[in-house]
Design a protein around this motif. Structure first.
Motif, PDB file in Angstrom:
ATOM      1  N   ASP A 274      84.751  62.807 -29.007  1.00  0.00           N
ATOM      2  CA  ASP A 274      85.070  64.176 -29.781  1.00  0.00           C
ATOM      3  C   ASP A 274      86.197  64.651 -28.930  1.00  0.00           C
ATOM      4  O   ASP A 274      86.004  65.241 -28.130  1.00  0.00           O
ATOM      5  N   GLN A 275      87.243  64.729 -29.541  1.00  0.00           N
ATOM      6  CA  GLN A 275      88.394  65.467 -29.020  1.00  0.00           C
ATOM      7  C   GLN A 275      88.609  65.366 -27.454  1.00  0.00           C
ATOM      8  O   GLN A 275      88.696  66.084 -26.633  1.00  0.00           O
ATOM      9  N   GLY A 276      88.700  64.126 -27.126  1.00  0.00           N
ATOM     10  CA  GLY A 276      88.953  63.863 -25.565  1.00  0.00           C
ATOM     11  C   GLY A 276      87.688  63.839 -24.637  1.00  0.00           C
ATOM     12  O   GLY A 276      87.636  63.959 -23.481  1.00  0.00           O
ATOM     13  N   ASN A 277      86.460  63.921 -25.526  1.00  0.00           N
ATOM     14  CA  ASN A 277      85.388  63.774 -24.668  1.00  0.00           C
ATOM     15  C   ASN A 277      84.467  62.800 -25.247  1.00  0.00           C
ATOM     16  O   ASN A 277      84.402  62.281 -26.423  1.00  0.00           O
ATOM     17  N   TRP A 278      83.729  62.070 -24.240  1.00  0.00           N
ATOM     18  CA  TRP A 278      82.433  61.127 -24.676  1.00  0.00           C
ATOM     19  C   TRP A 278      81.204  61.957 -24.670  1.00  0.00           C
ATOM     20  O   TRP A 278      81.038  62.925 -23.879  1.00  0.00           O
ATOM     21  N   CYS A 279      80.507  61.617 -25.800  1.00  0.00           N
ATOM     22  CA  CYS A 279      79.157  62.447 -26.013  1.00  0.00           C
ATOM     23  C   CYS A 279      78.279  61.418 -26.397  1.00  0.00           C
ATOM     24  O   CYS A 279      78.365  60.483 -27.084  1.00  0.00           O
ATOM     25  N   VAL A 280      76.868  61.963 -25.940  1.00  0.00           N
ATOM     26  CA  VAL A 280      75.656  61.075 -26.420  1.00  0.00           C
ATOM     27  C   VAL A 280      74.814  62.137 -26.631  1.00  0.00           C
ATOM     28  O   VAL A 280      74.636  63.329 -26.345  1.00  0.00           O
ATOM     29  N   ILE A 281      73.721  61.781 -27.682  1.00  0.00           N
ATOM     30  CA  ILE A 281      72.653  62.552 -28.111  1.00  0.00           C
ATOM     31  C   ILE A 281      71.398  61.736 -27.678  1.00  0.00           C
ATOM     32  O   ILE A 281      71.515  60.390 -27.916  1.00  0.00           O
ATOM     33  N   LEU A 282      70.401  61.982 -26.661  1.00  0.00           N
ATOM     34  CA  LEU A 282      69.500  61.489 -26.154  1.00  0.00           C
ATOM     35  C   LEU A 282      68.101  61.754 -26.760  1.00  0.00           C
ATOM     36  O   LEU A 282      68.034  63.269 -27.154  1.00  0.00           O
ATOM     37  N   GLU A 283      67.241  61.042 -26.973  1.00  0.00           N
ATOM     38  CA  GLU A 283      66.000  61.412 -27.455  1.00  0.00           C
ATOM     39  C   GLU A 283      64.853  60.911 -26.270  1.00  0.00           C
ATOM     40  O   GLU A 283      65.017  59.718 -25.705  1.00  0.00           O
ATOM     41  N   LYS A 284      63.854  61.894 -25.935  1.00  0.00           N
ATOM     42  CA  LYS A 284      62.947  61.574 -24.894  1.00  0.00           C
ATOM     43  C   LYS A 284      61.904  60.712 -25.393  1.00  0.00           C
ATOM     44  O   LYS A 284      61.571  60.988 -26.369  1.00  0.00           O
ATOM     45  N   LEU A 285      61.661  59.718 -24.784  1.00  0.00           N
ATOM     46  CA  LEU A 285      60.607  58.688 -25.307  1.00  0.00           C
ATOM     47  C   LEU A 285      59.234  59.215 -24.732  1.00  0.00           C
ATOM     48  O   LEU A 285      58.980  60.070 -23.862  1.00  0.00           O
TER      49      LEU A 285
END
Ligand SMILES: C[S@@+](CC[C@H](N)C(=O)[O-])C[C@H]1O[C@@H](n2cnc3c(N)ncnc32)[C@H](O)[C@@H]1O
Length: 424
Positions: free
Chosen positions: A413-424
């Motif tokens: 996203d516009q020069g950024n690496w991004c993650v969405i994590l889910e807690k198991l």
């Protein structure tokens, strides 16, 4: 190098590779001796024009920088000028500390390797000096440039169910704390001055380190950490911060992480950060008002073409006591030129502090100040923040190394690496 001005006073302009400029008035019959940075790192010249803007009170007095005190500025018509310049020409190989601007070393620049902290103590020392201290000092100015939330982060926060408990780790000035009034949001940050700014906006925030957040395990429905983890200087510490973020989440809870990307050009698209390299026009503006934007809002350089990404700066070089900077461990890190591509994953990014003077004992880096220009340092000091910019896949790989989370989504996203994590 020595330049003498015999016949008429004139203004000489100095320019640092990061775009910083300084105008210096040289009175009639003066002698200017350039050594160190002012001679090698800065370029200088006399801009052709009919008038110079000078300090009225100092007209013809002594060599000095032109300050921004508008009440004291006047126009000085140029007349015929005679100057003599004497340079010593080196005939042997050069090994100076300015490889990016050194003709002899230009071909060898890539051989200069940055060096990194080797252990926890060194890493936290580096971060203390080149992250925490800097944010503390630039807090007000930094906050004044942070008002536009990034759309995909807003979308994440708005998608959470009413009543969710959400922690913003490294919340800065609290830009995201008031986005969704249906959430219970709490922020934390290492910078007390930024946390105070959150308090002034009546947001809940407290001071702590992202490595050790005093919130009970499993108590958050969601967390965000925007543009924070790239300030940790070892892979172990970056992993530990993400582990700490995951610890806060209840099973099924989600975390959104943004870090600055090494790739500022992706899928043939330049990031906003690069696109804003348009000279001085937007220098002081928020990187991108109202649309997605990169985490940094550094003032860009002017159109200097010089690539100073490998102008390695030995951090120990900052220990010039006259400028109040403190020595830290002996690392070598490249100094980035704002709004240009990255050439190293670990680097120092300049921040030009606007609108604030600093006390003498505080620690603006000394790198851009030519000898003798203390006034300028106080008017517009330059700080350097440490960054580790992430390569494609790197953030995701760190997250995947944790057993307790699943990567739900990973994107650019516009020069950024991004993650969405889910807690198991
Ligand atoms: C680029 S700013 C981002 C601020 C905010 N998240 C935003 O998006 O506007 C980085 C923030 O991380 C904070 N920070 C850096 N290292 C930290 C650490 N070890 N623990 C907590 N906060 C940290 C800084 O104080 C600063 O507020």
């Amino acid at each position: 190098m020595v330049t003498g001005f015999v016949s008429f006073q004139i203004v000489m302009d100095f320019k640092h590779p990061d775009g910083h400029t300084v105008a210096i008035m040289l009175p009639r019959c003066s002698l200017l001796v350039m050594t160190g940075e002012s001679r090698y790192l800065w370029t200088h010249g006399i801009t052709p024009r009919k008038y110079d803007v000078v300090q009225a009170s100092e007209l013809g007095q002594k060599v000095r920088t032109i300050t921004a005190d508008v009440g004291d500025l006047t126009l000085n018509r140029r007349e015929t000028r005679t100057s003599f310049t004497f340079r010593k020409v080196r005939r042997s190989p050069c090994n100076c500390i300015y490889p990016s601007v050194c003709d002899s070393q230009k071909g060898q620049q890539r051989l200069v390797q940055p060096s990194f902290p080797q252990n926890e103590t060194e890493a936290s020392k580096l971060e203390q000096e080149y992250v925490h201290k800097v944010y503390e000092e630039i807090a007000t100015h930094f906050s004044s440039t942070r008002h536009s939330p990034w759309p995909q982060i807003v979308e994440f926060l708005r998608s959470l169910p009413t009543g969710s408990i959400v922690a913003d780790i490294g919340c800065g000035n609290g830009k995201y704390l008031g986005i969704n009034e249906d959430l219970y949001m709490v922020g934390c940050d290492r910078s007390k001055n930024l946390v105070d700014i959150c308090g002034e906006k009546h947001f809940q925030a407290f001071v702590c380190d992202a490595l050790s957040v005093p919130i009970r395990s499993g108590s958050c429905d969601a967390c965000i950490s925007v543009a924070v983890i790239h300030h940790f200087s070892t892979a172990e510490r970056r992993l530990a911060t993400i582990r700490e973020l995951a610890r806060l989440l209840r099973p099924g809870g989600t975390a959104l992480i943004y870090v600055w990307a090494m790739e500022q050009e992706y899928k043939n698209q330049k990031s906003k950060y690069l696109k804003e390299n348009n000279g001085s026009k937007n220098k002081d503006k928020e990187m991108n008002i109202g649309t997605a934007q990169g985490p940094l809002n550094d003032q860009g350089p002017d159109n200097s073409n010089q690539d100073s990404a490998w102008s390695d700066q030995r951090l120990n070089d900052f220990k010039d006591e006259s400028c109040g900077a403190k020595p830290v461990a002996d690392f070598r890190l490249p100094v980035h030129t704002n709004r240009t591509s990255f050439h190293s994953q670990d680097l120092l990014v300049p921040w030009h502090l606007k609108g604030g003077t600093k006390k003498k004992e505080e620690s603006a880096d000394t790198v851009v100040v030519p000898s003798g220009s203390k006034e300028l340092q106080e008017l517009s000091p330059v700080f350097h923040r440490y960054y580790h910019v992430f390569c494609e896949g790197e953030l995701e790989a760190v997250c995947r190394s944790l057993d307790c989370v699943r990567v739900q989504k990973s994107y650019y996203d516009q020069g950024n690496w991004c993650v969405i994590l889910e807690k198991l």
